[in-house]
Design a protein around this motif. Sequence first.
Motif, PDB file in Angstrom:
ATOM      1  N   PRO A   1       0.784  -1.279  -0.090  1.00  0.00           N
ATOM      2  CA  PRO A   1      -0.089  -0.019   0.062  1.00  0.00           C
ATOM      3  C   PRO A   1       0.974   1.239  -0.106  1.00  0.00           C
ATOM      4  O   PRO A   1       1.971   1.195   0.481  1.00  0.00           O
ATOM      5  CB  PRO A   1      -0.742  -0.026   1.425  1.00  0.00           C
ATOM      6  N   ARG A   2       0.390   2.242  -0.719  1.00  0.00           N
ATOM      7  CA  ARG A   2       1.226   3.471  -0.689  1.00  0.00           C
ATOM      8  C   ARG A   2       0.071   4.849  -0.799  1.00  0.00           C
ATOM      9  O   ARG A   2      -1.088   4.751  -1.042  1.00  0.00           O
ATOM     10  CB  ARG A   2       1.824   3.554  -2.070  1.00  0.00           C
ATOM     11  N   ASP A   3       0.772   6.058  -0.350  1.00  0.00           N
ATOM     12  CA  ASP A   3      -0.063   7.283  -0.525  1.00  0.00           C
ATOM     13  C   ASP A   3      -0.341   7.442  -1.819  1.00  0.00           C
ATOM     14  O   ASP A   3       0.308   6.912  -3.038  1.00  0.00           O
ATOM     15  CB  ASP A   3       0.914   8.031  -0.128  1.00  0.00           C
TER      16      ASP A   3
ATOM     17  N   ILE B   1       1.586  -0.756  -4.773  1.00  0.00           N
ATOM     18  CA  ILE B   1       2.817  -1.138  -5.706  1.00  0.00           C
ATOM     19  C   ILE B   1       2.647  -2.627  -5.779  1.00  0.00           C
ATOM     20  O   ILE B   1       2.827  -2.935  -4.753  1.00  0.00           O
ATOM     21  CB  ILE B   1       4.005  -0.413  -5.517  1.00  0.00           C
ATOM     22  N   ASP B   2       2.559  -3.275  -6.844  1.00  0.00           N
ATOM     23  CA  ASP B   2       2.779  -4.675  -7.094  1.00  0.00           C
ATOM     24  C   ASP B   2       4.035  -4.902  -7.672  1.00  0.00           C
ATOM     25  O   ASP B   2       4.456  -4.733  -8.922  1.00  0.00           O
ATOM     26  CB  ASP B   2       1.532  -5.306  -8.074  1.00  0.00           C
ATOM     27  N   ILE B   3       4.658  -5.890  -7.002  1.00  0.00           N
ATOM     28  CA  ILE B   3       6.127  -6.287  -7.548  1.00  0.00           C
ATOM     29  C   ILE B   3       6.107  -7.887  -7.722  1.00  0.00           C
ATOM     30  O   ILE B   3       5.903  -8.570  -6.704  1.00  0.00           O
ATOM     31  CB  ILE B   3       7.172  -5.978  -6.473  1.00  0.00           C
ATOM     32  N   PHE B   4       6.644  -8.287  -8.801  1.00  0.00           N
ATOM     33  CA  PHE B   4       6.906  -9.778  -8.986  1.00  0.00           C
ATOM     34  C   PHE B   4       8.438  -9.867  -8.936  1.00  0.00           C
ATOM     35  O   PHE B   4       9.278  -9.367  -9.369  1.00  0.00           O
ATOM     36  CB  PHE B   4       6.291 -10.030 -10.363  1.00  0.00           C
ATOM     37  N   ASN B   5       8.857 -11.102  -8.098  1.00  0.00           N
ATOM     38  CA  ASN B   5       9.935 -11.379  -7.855  1.00  0.00           C
ATOM     39  C   ASN B   5      10.861 -10.637  -6.734  1.00  0.00           C
ATOM     40  O   ASN B   5      11.788 -10.138  -7.208  1.00  0.00           O
ATOM     41  CB  ASN B   5      10.935 -11.735  -8.818  1.00  0.00           C
TER      42      ASN B   5
END
Length: 358
Positions: free
Chosen positions: A28-30, A114-118
């Motif tokens: 989660p982010r602003d 923000i979605d991050i893979f690996n």
Amino acid sequence: NKFNWIEVSLINFEDIYLNDRKISISVPRDKDYIFSDNVDKVYIARVPCQSIKEIVQKYGKEIFEKNIREEVGWKINSEIKKSLEDEPENIFTLNNGITIVGDTVNENTKIWTIDIFNAQIINWQQSSWTISSIKNLSDDAYILCRFIQMDDPKKVRKITKTTNSQNPVDFRDFVANDEIQEAIWEYFFQKSIFYERKVSRKKITWFTEKITNIELAQSTLAIILWYPSKITTPNKEKLFTDNVTNKLERKWFYSDIFSQDIDDMYNTWKNIYEVCYTNSKSKNELQIKWWLHIGRVWYKLKLTSYAQAFKIFQEFSNKFFIETEMKSWKNPLNRNQTDIDLDDFLNSKLPGNSTYSL
């Protein structure tokens, strides 16, 4: 007759211990954030510390696999803990923040994540562990996060180095994730030997022996590359760098040392280097160098016993060393020239030369 035997394949415990699976996280982010894709795709945002706590608690060491620190020291941890408890609203401004890299990084504008893979956290490990240990984490605690999309291992290592440069890091840790270091880890794993390639990798119970990458580098440098004089403590950092400033010393830098045949490196360490340290009971560096010079004789002439090697090195030392010099700060065991003189002397002892004798 009560047993049924079945064939099983060897499990690669490196994958289990290092947890080689790909981690996907959503942070989660602003709503306000900075985005850039000029060179690399980068998001910079303010993130709740609670999110970092949940990620660390869920994935543990997996999320830090590309991080070159391993919970080294607790001084910083206690300071972060005090700040989180006493002034959580100031954590955002008091810290440099977290850098998270991933193969893909994307924003989700519907739920503001923000979605991050690996995903991998490549800095701030000690502080992250501290955050995860606090039971009642304040909702006022936020941290600055950089999310970088990057699948280039060399570039990831460079970012890892720069983001960890503000505090002391063991010099060998910067190459710990190189392909060659990973290949050597696997090689020794197959022999049930634990290869310690970065600080604080603890020996696992199923390994029968342990070797560090410093020991392997010193063994290779001293015996295969004939530089016993260069294994001293002040030179250890040079074993893991290619910043060449002296062309005469080109042979004893990282890429030269670790480009040697791995079987030869292993056999040298196992059959010669360990014997040298066993004989050097005091572990005094000069005494170790003495035995490593003898190990060099053994290796170069392919001898079958240390007695033969000792006899030949005595002959060499009687010819080249001055007794008074051996007791002074100019001890010849510390000199490059002694390494060179010994190699020339051994060449005269090789089969085919008239002076060859055992």
